[in-house]
Design a protein around this motif. Structure first.
Motif, PDB file in Angstrom:
ATOM      1  N   UNK A 126       0.836  -1.208   0.000  1.00 14.63           N
ATOM      2  CA  UNK A 126       0.000   0.000   0.000  1.00 14.63           C
ATOM      3  C   UNK A 126       0.870   1.256   0.000  1.00 14.63           C
ATOM      4  N   UNK A 127       1.939   1.261   0.781  1.00 13.30           N
ATOM      5  CA  UNK A 127       2.829   2.424   0.823  1.00 13.30           C
ATOM      6  C   UNK A 127       3.505   2.664  -0.530  1.00 13.30           C
ATOM      7  N   UNK A 128       3.771   1.592  -1.272  1.00 11.02           N
ATOM      8  CA  UNK A 128       4.341   1.748  -2.613  1.00 11.02           C
ATOM      9  C   UNK A 128       3.330   2.351  -3.583  1.00 11.02           C
ATOM     10  N   UNK A 129       2.050   2.063  -3.357  1.00 11.30           N
ATOM     11  CA  UNK A 129       1.010   2.572  -4.257  1.00 11.30           C
ATOM     12  C   UNK A 129       0.698   4.050  -4.006  1.00 11.30           C
ATOM     13  N   UNK A 130       0.954   4.528  -2.797  1.00 13.32           N
ATOM     14  CA  UNK A 130       0.598   5.914  -2.449  1.00 13.32           C
ATOM     15  C   UNK A 130       1.252   6.931  -3.381  1.00 13.32           C
ATOM     16  N   UNK A 131       2.584   6.893  -3.586  1.00 12.08           N
ATOM     17  CA  UNK A 131       3.176   7.896  -4.490  1.00 12.08           C
ATOM     18  C   UNK A 131       2.705   7.754  -5.937  1.00 12.08           C
ATOM     19  N   UNK A 132       2.317   6.558  -6.336  1.00 13.96           N
ATOM     20  CA  UNK A 132       1.814   6.370  -7.701  1.00 13.96           C
ATOM     21  C   UNK A 132       0.479   7.079  -7.877  1.00 13.96           C
ATOM     22  N   UNK A 133      -0.386   6.978  -6.864  1.00 17.97           N
ATOM     23  CA  UNK A 133      -1.680   7.656  -6.930  1.00 17.97           C
ATOM     24  C   UNK A 133      -1.490   9.172  -6.905  1.00 17.97           C
ATOM     25  N   UNK A 134      -0.581   9.651  -6.051  1.00 21.50           N
ATOM     26  CA  UNK A 134      -0.359  11.095  -5.915  1.00 21.50           C
ATOM     27  C   UNK A 134       0.162  11.690  -7.216  1.00 21.50           C
ATOM     28  N   UNK A 135       1.029  10.969  -7.908  1.00 21.93           N
ATOM     29  CA  UNK A 135       1.685  11.503  -9.113  1.00 21.93           C
ATOM     30  C   UNK A 135       1.047  10.996 -10.403  1.00 21.93           C
ATOM     31  N   UNK A 136      -0.215  10.611 -10.349  1.00 25.04           N
ATOM     32  CA  UNK A 136      -0.846  10.027 -11.541  1.00 25.04           C
ATOM     33  C   UNK A 136      -1.300  11.069 -12.551  1.00 25.04           C
ATOM     34  N   UNK A 137      -1.327  12.347 -12.183  1.00 28.73           N
ATOM     35  CA  UNK A 137      -1.855  13.378 -13.084  1.00 28.73           C
ATOM     36  C   UNK A 137      -0.844  13.749 -14.170  1.00 28.73           C
ATOM     37  N   UNK A 138      -1.356  14.369 -15.233  1.00 31.03           N
ATOM     38  CA  UNK A 138      -0.472  14.814 -16.320  1.00 31.03           C
ATOM     39  C   UNK A 138       0.503  15.884 -15.841  1.00 31.03           C
ATOM     40  N   UNK A 139       0.057  16.697 -14.874  1.00 31.63           N
ATOM     41  CA  UNK A 139       0.952  17.705 -14.325  1.00 31.63           C
ATOM     42  C   UNK A 139       2.185  17.083 -13.703  1.00 31.63           C
ATOM     43  N   UNK A 140       1.990  16.018 -12.929  1.00 27.72           N
ATOM     44  CA  UNK A 140       3.128  15.325 -12.332  1.00 27.72           C
ATOM     45  C   UNK A 140       3.981  14.639 -13.394  1.00 27.72           C
ATOM     46  N   UNK A 141       3.361  14.152 -14.461  1.00 31.47           N
ATOM     47  CA  UNK A 141       4.139  13.549 -15.550  1.00 31.47           C
ATOM     48  C   UNK A 141       5.096  14.576 -16.143  1.00 31.47           C
ATOM     49  N   UNK A 142       4.598  15.810 -16.339  1.00 28.38           N
ATOM     50  CA  UNK A 142       5.460  16.866 -16.902  1.00 28.38           C
ATOM     51  C   UNK A 142       6.564  17.244 -15.917  1.00 28.38           C
ATOM     52  N   UNK A 143       6.220  17.347 -14.630  1.00 23.83           N
ATOM     53  CA  UNK A 143       7.213  17.755 -13.640  1.00 23.83           C
ATOM     54  C   UNK A 143       8.342  16.735 -13.501  1.00 23.83           C
ATOM     55  N   UNK A 144       7.982  15.466 -13.490  1.00 23.59           N
ATOM     56  CA  UNK A 144       8.965  14.412 -13.226  1.00 23.59           C
ATOM     57  C   UNK A 144       9.707  13.968 -14.481  1.00 23.59           C
ATOM     58  N   UNK A 145       9.100  14.179 -15.661  1.00 22.32           N
ATOM     59  CA  UNK A 145       9.773  13.774 -16.895  1.00 22.32           C
ATOM     60  C   UNK A 145      10.052  12.275 -16.935  1.00 22.32           C
ATOM     61  N   UNK A 146      11.307  11.931 -17.233  1.00 17.76           N
ATOM     62  CA  UNK A 146      11.670  10.509 -17.312  1.00 17.76           C
ATOM     63  C   UNK A 146      11.540   9.799 -15.973  1.00 17.76           C
ATOM     64  N   UNK A 147      11.696  10.552 -14.896  1.00 20.71           N
ATOM     65  CA  UNK A 147      11.602   9.942 -13.565  1.00 20.71           C
ATOM     66  C   UNK A 147      10.197   9.423 -13.279  1.00 20.71           C
ATOM     67  N   UNK A 148       9.190   9.965 -13.990  1.00 19.02           N
ATOM     68  CA  UNK A 148       7.812   9.524 -13.772  1.00 19.02           C
ATOM     69  C   UNK A 148       7.670   8.038 -14.112  1.00 19.02           C
TER      70      UNK A 148
END
Length: 205
Positions: A126-148
């Motif tokens: 569950x703790x591994x899934x938390x950051x995935x849910x938080x960063x699931x938006x397109x905004x986070x995809x742009x911010x993180x780039x390849x790290x996403x």
């Protein structure tokens, strides 16, 4: 000539899938007050919510290889929704355990995490899934780039831990978690195979 739209790239299909994933919650809302869950409704509800989360995680993992095999289907547009629903049901599973089963008894919760293996692996998943849910938006995809993409590969060990959590929580009949482990293994193997097939399809003769 205009490009053909993917089969499923339309609002009715989106809403149909959205509502279909609410069906387990609707069933549970009916089953609990009408005593349809057996003699241990809390335990049965925990299992039902956990199963639903796991099935949705597996469906989410199946979308990428299926999209490679069926590029015109537009399945990739639904991957985020399926993943967020999986996290939603996993959160309800954890919340029911903390609030109803353990009644906010932090000492009992901590003891479970330390001493009961299936709960240890379930909490880690569950703790591994938390950051995935938080960063699931397109905004986070742009911010993180390849790290996403690197971050969202955590879904693989998280799902494997959920399967292990399920296997260890079953006392007698382990056939279902073993079958689901086999499905997960096939999905892992399908990713490089479908990537290779998609590459061959794009390669000019």
């Amino acid at each position: 000539m205009a490009a053909r739209r993917p089969w499923l790239a339309n609002r009715p299909a989106w809403w149909l899938l959205f509502l279909a994933q609410l069906a387990p919650l609707v069933y549970l809302a009916w089953a609990i007050p009408t005593h349809q869950l057996g003699y241990e409704p809390v335990v049965d509800s925990l299992r039902f919510l956990g199963d639903t989360a796991l099935y949705l995680l597996l469906i989410g993992l199946a979308i990428t290889p299926l999209q490679r095999l069926l590029p015109r289907a537009g399945l990739i547009d639904y991957r985020r929704m399926v993943g967020l629903y999986a996290f939603f049901y996993a959160s309800l599973h954890v919340l029911l355990w903390v609030v109803v089963d353990r009644q906010f008894d932090l000492a009992a919760i901590w003891e479970d995490v330390l001493e009961r293996e299936h709960i240890t692996f379930g909490v880690i998943a569950f703790l591994l899934l938390v950051p995935l849910a938080i960063t699931s938006s397109r905004g986070w995809m742009r911010r993180l780039g390849r790290r996403w993409k690197m971050l969202h590969r955590l879904v693989y060990p998280a799902t494997a831990l959920v399967v292990l959590h399920y296997f260890l929580s079953v006392k007698f009949d382990t056939r279902t978690p073993i079958i689901l482990a086999g499905v997960l293994l096939l999905l892992f193997l399908a990713r490089p195979v479908t990537r290779w097939l998609a590459g061959r399809r794009r390669r000019p003769d």
